[in-house]
Design a protein around this motif. Sequence first.
Motif, PDB file in Angstrom:
ATOM      1  N   LEU A  59       5.530   6.838  -3.840  1.00 55.93           N
ATOM      2  CA  LEU A  59       5.339   5.412  -4.091  1.00 55.93           C
ATOM      3  C   LEU A  59       6.056   4.568  -3.042  1.00 55.93           C
ATOM      4  CD1 LEU A  59       5.666   5.403  -7.985  1.00 55.93           C
ATOM      5  CD2 LEU A  59       3.559   5.332  -6.606  1.00 55.93           C
ATOM      6  N   PHE A  60       7.228   5.024  -2.613  1.00 54.30           N
ATOM      7  CA  PHE A  60       7.949   4.334  -1.547  1.00 54.30           C
ATOM      8  C   PHE A  60       7.139   4.389  -0.240  1.00 54.30           C
ATOM      9  CE2 PHE A  60      11.014   4.193   1.970  1.00 54.30           C
ATOM     10  CZ  PHE A  60      11.597   2.963   1.718  1.00 54.30           C
ATOM     11  N   ALA A  61       6.547   5.541   0.062  1.00 54.67           N
ATOM     12  CA  ALA A  61       5.735   5.689   1.274  1.00 54.67           C
ATOM     13  C   ALA A  61       4.532   4.744   1.240  1.00 54.67           C
ATOM     14  CB  ALA A  61       5.282   7.139   1.437  1.00 54.67           C
ATOM     15  N   VAL A  62       3.924   4.570   0.072  1.00 54.72           N
ATOM     16  CA  VAL A  62       2.794   3.650  -0.066  1.00 54.72           C
ATOM     17  C   VAL A  62       3.255   2.220   0.214  1.00 54.72           C
ATOM     18  CG1 VAL A  62       1.095   2.682  -1.697  1.00 54.72           C
ATOM     19  CG2 VAL A  62       1.519   5.158  -1.653  1.00 54.72           C
ATOM     20  N   LYS A  63       4.420   1.838  -0.308  1.00 53.98           N
ATOM     21  CA  LYS A  63       4.963   0.494  -0.046  1.00 53.98           C
ATOM     22  C   LYS A  63       5.264   0.295   1.441  1.00 53.98           C
ATOM     23  CE  LYS A  63       7.075   0.024  -4.574  1.00 53.98           C
ATOM     24  NZ  LYS A  63       8.326   0.099  -5.340  1.00 53.98           N
ATOM     25  N   GLN A  64       5.772   1.338   2.087  1.00 53.65           N
ATOM     26  CA  GLN A  64       6.081   1.255   3.520  1.00 53.65           C
ATOM     27  C   GLN A  64       4.809   1.082   4.349  1.00 53.65           C
ATOM     28  OE1 GLN A  64       9.332   0.490   3.029  1.00 53.65           O
ATOM     29  NE2 GLN A  64       9.573   1.409   5.042  1.00 53.65           N
TER      30      GLN A  64
END
Length: 136
Positions: free
Chosen positions: A108-113
Amino acid sequence: YNLMEAVNMKRFFIISALLIFISSSLIYSQDSIEVFSKLTDEDIELNLLEGVKSDNLGLKVSAAYFLGERKSQKSVIPLMKILREDKSPEARIMAALSLFKIGDERGLFAVKQAIKFDDNDQVKKMCEILTQMGRR
């Protein structure tokens, strides 16, 4: 009379060939069912993990999709790599969607990045939509 025999003989051979073809198809499909019924969830997951490494875009995207459907924790890192490095926007979008479905914090963090750093507007927009859906 000979013409009638020839027509009947031709029909006989056509029907015989069809019966042989149908029966061999049934035998083959029965063997396939046996092989697939022996596959474990782990076997399937390992095959899908190999699929996301493929150079074939269709295979890669399909494998990423099914890993997301299966909520495969083992696929989080490979999917993050696709999201971050793959040349294809389609592959990156599918990786983002699958990471969202899996729900792992790293993914989910990678998607936000990707909203900030991806160079493709479609990828950014999809990641933004997924991030907003996650907030609901």
